[in-house]
Design a protein around this motif. Sequence first.
Motif, PDB file in Angstrom:
ATOM      1  N   VAL A  15       3.863   4.226 -33.244  1.00  0.00           N
ATOM      2  CA  VAL A  15       3.347   3.215 -32.317  1.00  0.00           C
ATOM      3  C   VAL A  15       2.723   3.924 -31.123  1.00  0.00           C
ATOM      4  O   VAL A  15       3.182   4.996 -30.719  1.00  0.00           O
ATOM      5  CB  VAL A  15       4.458   2.250 -31.835  1.00  0.00           C
ATOM      6  CG1 VAL A  15       5.052   1.472 -32.994  1.00  0.00           C
ATOM      7  CG2 VAL A  15       5.539   3.006 -31.093  1.00  0.00           C
ATOM      8  N   PRO A  16       1.695   3.359 -30.538  1.00  0.00           N
ATOM      9  CA  PRO A  16       1.087   3.975 -29.353  1.00  0.00           C
ATOM     10  C   PRO A  16       2.012   3.836 -28.152  1.00  0.00           C
ATOM     11  O   PRO A  16       2.873   2.945 -28.115  1.00  0.00           O
ATOM     12  CB  PRO A  16      -0.206   3.175 -29.163  1.00  0.00           C
ATOM     13  CG  PRO A  16       0.076   1.850 -29.792  1.00  0.00           C
ATOM     14  CD  PRO A  16       0.998   2.130 -30.947  1.00  0.00           C
ATOM     15  N   PRO A  17       1.861   4.689 -27.160  1.00  0.00           N
ATOM     16  CA  PRO A  17       2.710   4.566 -25.960  1.00  0.00           C
ATOM     17  C   PRO A  17       2.428   3.312 -25.155  1.00  0.00           C
ATOM     18  O   PRO A  17       3.289   2.837 -24.416  1.00  0.00           O
ATOM     19  CB  PRO A  17       2.375   5.824 -25.151  1.00  0.00           C
ATOM     20  CG  PRO A  17       1.023   6.241 -25.635  1.00  0.00           C
ATOM     21  CD  PRO A  17       0.969   5.850 -27.086  1.00  0.00           C
ATOM     22  N   ALA A  18       1.210   2.763 -25.301  1.00  0.00           N
ATOM     23  CA  ALA A  18       0.847   1.557 -24.563  1.00  0.00           C
ATOM     24  C   ALA A  18      -0.019   0.666 -25.439  1.00  0.00           C
ATOM     25  O   ALA A  18      -0.928   1.146 -26.118  1.00  0.00           O
ATOM     26  CB  ALA A  18       0.104   1.906 -23.279  1.00  0.00           C
ATOM     27  N   VAL A  19       0.274  -0.632 -25.420  1.00  0.00           N
ATOM     28  CA  VAL A  19      -0.513  -1.628 -26.137  1.00  0.00           C
ATOM     29  C   VAL A  19      -1.023  -2.624 -25.104  1.00  0.00           C
ATOM     30  O   VAL A  19      -0.239  -3.260 -24.401  1.00  0.00           O
ATOM     31  CB  VAL A  19       0.326  -2.353 -27.206  1.00  0.00           C
ATOM     32  CG1 VAL A  19      -0.516  -3.420 -27.895  1.00  0.00           C
ATOM     33  CG2 VAL A  19       0.872  -1.357 -28.221  1.00  0.00           C
ATOM     34  N   PHE A  20      -2.349  -2.744 -25.000  1.00  0.00           N
ATOM     35  CA  PHE A  20      -2.944  -3.600 -23.982  1.00  0.00           C
ATOM     36  C   PHE A  20      -3.353  -4.952 -24.564  1.00  0.00           C
ATOM     37  O   PHE A  20      -3.894  -5.019 -25.671  1.00  0.00           O
ATOM     38  CB  PHE A  20      -4.173  -2.941 -23.370  1.00  0.00           C
ATOM     39  CG  PHE A  20      -3.873  -1.654 -22.641  1.00  0.00           C
ATOM     40  CD1 PHE A  20      -3.021  -1.640 -21.547  1.00  0.00           C
ATOM     41  CD2 PHE A  20      -4.440  -0.451 -23.049  1.00  0.00           C
ATOM     42  CE1 PHE A  20      -2.731  -0.462 -20.880  1.00  0.00           C
ATOM     43  CE2 PHE A  20      -4.166   0.726 -22.389  1.00  0.00           C
ATOM     44  CZ  PHE A  20      -3.308   0.725 -21.297  1.00  0.00           C
ATOM     45  N   THR A  21      -3.114  -5.988 -23.790  1.00  0.00           N
ATOM     46  CA  THR A  21      -3.589  -7.305 -24.172  1.00  0.00           C
ATOM     47  C   THR A  21      -5.078  -7.434 -23.860  1.00  0.00           C
ATOM     48  O   THR A  21      -5.635  -6.637 -23.108  1.00  0.00           O
ATOM     49  CB  THR A  21      -2.793  -8.401 -23.427  1.00  0.00           C
ATOM     50  OG1 THR A  21      -3.108  -9.674 -23.960  1.00  0.00           O
ATOM     51  CG2 THR A  21      -3.106  -8.381 -21.939  1.00  0.00           C
ATOM     52  N   ARG A  22      -5.703  -8.436 -24.438  1.00  0.00           N
ATOM     53  CA  ARG A  22      -7.116  -8.680 -24.165  1.00  0.00           C
ATOM     54  C   ARG A  22      -7.261  -9.563 -22.926  1.00  0.00           C
ATOM     55  O   ARG A  22      -6.389 -10.364 -22.617  1.00  0.00           O
ATOM     56  CB  ARG A  22      -7.774  -9.363 -25.367  1.00  0.00           C
ATOM     57  CG  ARG A  22      -7.759  -8.510 -26.627  1.00  0.00           C
ATOM     58  CD  ARG A  22      -8.310  -9.285 -27.814  1.00  0.00           C
ATOM     59  NE  ARG A  22      -8.251  -8.493 -29.046  1.00  0.00           N
ATOM     60  CZ  ARG A  22      -8.581  -8.946 -30.243  1.00  0.00           C
ATOM     61  NH1 ARG A  22      -8.997 -10.200 -30.370  1.00  0.00           N
ATOM     62  NH2 ARG A  22      -8.495  -8.176 -31.308  1.00  0.00           N
ATOM     63  N   HIS A  23      -8.399  -9.405 -22.242  1.00  0.00           N
ATOM     64  CA  HIS A  23      -8.634 -10.163 -21.014  1.00  0.00           C
ATOM     65  C   HIS A  23      -9.923 -10.962 -21.110  1.00  0.00           C
ATOM     66  O   HIS A  23     -10.894 -10.525 -21.731  1.00  0.00           O
ATOM     67  CB  HIS A  23      -8.710  -9.220 -19.810  1.00  0.00           C
ATOM     68  CG  HIS A  23      -7.452  -8.449 -19.578  1.00  0.00           C
ATOM     69  ND1 HIS A  23      -6.288  -9.052 -19.158  1.00  0.00           N
ATOM     70  CD2 HIS A  23      -7.160  -7.137 -19.731  1.00  0.00           C
ATOM     71  CE1 HIS A  23      -5.334  -8.135 -19.059  1.00  0.00           C
ATOM     72  NE2 HIS A  23      -5.845  -6.970 -19.407  1.00  0.00           N
ATOM     73  N   HIS A  24      -9.907 -12.123 -20.465  1.00  0.00           N
ATOM     74  CA  HIS A  24     -11.091 -12.986 -20.439  1.00  0.00           C
ATOM     75  C   HIS A  24     -11.053 -13.765 -19.134  1.00  0.00           C
ATOM     76  O   HIS A  24      -9.990 -14.249 -18.722  1.00  0.00           O
ATOM     77  CB  HIS A  24     -11.071 -13.947 -21.631  1.00  0.00           C
ATOM     78  CG  HIS A  24     -12.251 -14.859 -21.697  1.00  0.00           C
ATOM     79  ND1 HIS A  24     -13.515 -14.419 -22.000  1.00  0.00           N
ATOM     80  CD2 HIS A  24     -12.349 -16.203 -21.499  1.00  0.00           C
ATOM     81  CE1 HIS A  24     -14.354 -15.448 -21.990  1.00  0.00           C
ATOM     82  NE2 HIS A  24     -13.671 -16.540 -21.685  1.00  0.00           N
ATOM     83  N   LEU A  25     -12.187 -13.853 -18.460  1.00  0.00           N
ATOM     84  CA  LEU A  25     -12.231 -14.549 -17.185  1.00  0.00           C
ATOM     85  C   LEU A  25     -12.204 -16.061 -17.389  1.00  0.00           C
ATOM     86  O   LEU A  25     -13.028 -16.623 -18.113  1.00  0.00           O
ATOM     87  CB  LEU A  25     -13.490 -14.160 -16.414  1.00  0.00           C
ATOM     88  CG  LEU A  25     -13.591 -14.759 -15.009  1.00  0.00           C
ATOM     89  CD1 LEU A  25     -12.543 -14.143 -14.092  1.00  0.00           C
ATOM     90  CD2 LEU A  25     -14.990 -14.549 -14.434  1.00  0.00           C
TER      91      LEU A  25
END
Length: 361
Positions: free
Chosen positions: A332-342
């Motif tokens: 697994v990666p050290p960090a998993v980022f969520t997606r962003h939308h304005l």
Amino acid sequence: MVARACDILAVLRSAGQMMKLADISARVGLPAPTAFRVLDTLCAKGLVERPGRCGYRLAGLVPGDRYKFGFGAQSSEFAFSRTLARSLLLAGRAAHIELLVVNNRFSRKVALKNADYFVREKMDLVIEFQTFTDIAPIIASKYHDAGIPMIAVEIPHPGATYYGADSYRAGQIGGRYLGKWARKHWGGRVDEVLVLEQSAAGAVPQSRLTGTLDGIIEVLPRVEHSRVVHVEGHGQFHASLTAVRKHIKSSSSHRTLIGAVNDPSAIGALRAFEEAGRGDDCAAVSQNASEEARDEMRRPDTRLIGSVGYFPENYGPEIISLALDILQHKPVPPAVFTRHHLITPDNVSHVYANDNLIARL
């Protein structure tokens, strides 16, 4: 999408065996193409597997096994935290995981006690969402010593897998929009940039604000020479309201851009400007696009012109999938980022169309 995924996971769990697409589709009452798309996503996230392409079954759990996860929720005070907790409960239930939820109550003392509780209860894994970086090493050490793997939500903890915002990028999204708004409505003339901080949360949430400033300057380079005021709002409505009230008394600025670490801080700042009869002198962008921000953006003439969406309602399946990968010793990666939308007043009722339906129930 989340509800459909949970329904399919529940059907597969109750079946306890391989199921064909047609049978799954019939059980959950979805058209086969829709069921296929949801199953394809669940397979990609590791919650479902399709061995030999002859059917689908739950991945990772041997029949009769039941993992026990702990979730330390940030606080019931914040809509973001409440939404995240609901998403995790649904996803955990669908994956037949026992999820024990405790409330950290936005308190260092309570968060430390809850960590001790999870250790005593011998959790298989803990999902930790607590704000204060000064106790993060202590909490991480408790779980490490107990041999309990940990996922840290939004606030990094030493040795934990991080899941949450790509904070600097989220800040840039909001800052650029603020800059474009000021260029359109104020001809690019800005007297002051007001930054609502949450210092206790540490460097990662702080980078949202760095990104906000950089985003504004990218659109309006002259803003770099404007007055930038940092105000400690603690990420809370009332603290931000009080701090901005005090600031307004000493400020004569007529065009103020507000960048806030989260929605409650932004709304608190806006209320302070409104109380002072200066609501038209400001415009704000916040982070999270949680329920209270969406309500605010539906107000006529609101000065919350946008909030960067994190979509905590979708966190549950992603985090549960990540947790299962950790327990199955998959990379697994050290960090998993969520997606962003304005999210803005113009699109909020399109992106979150169900808000109005829920309000009428």
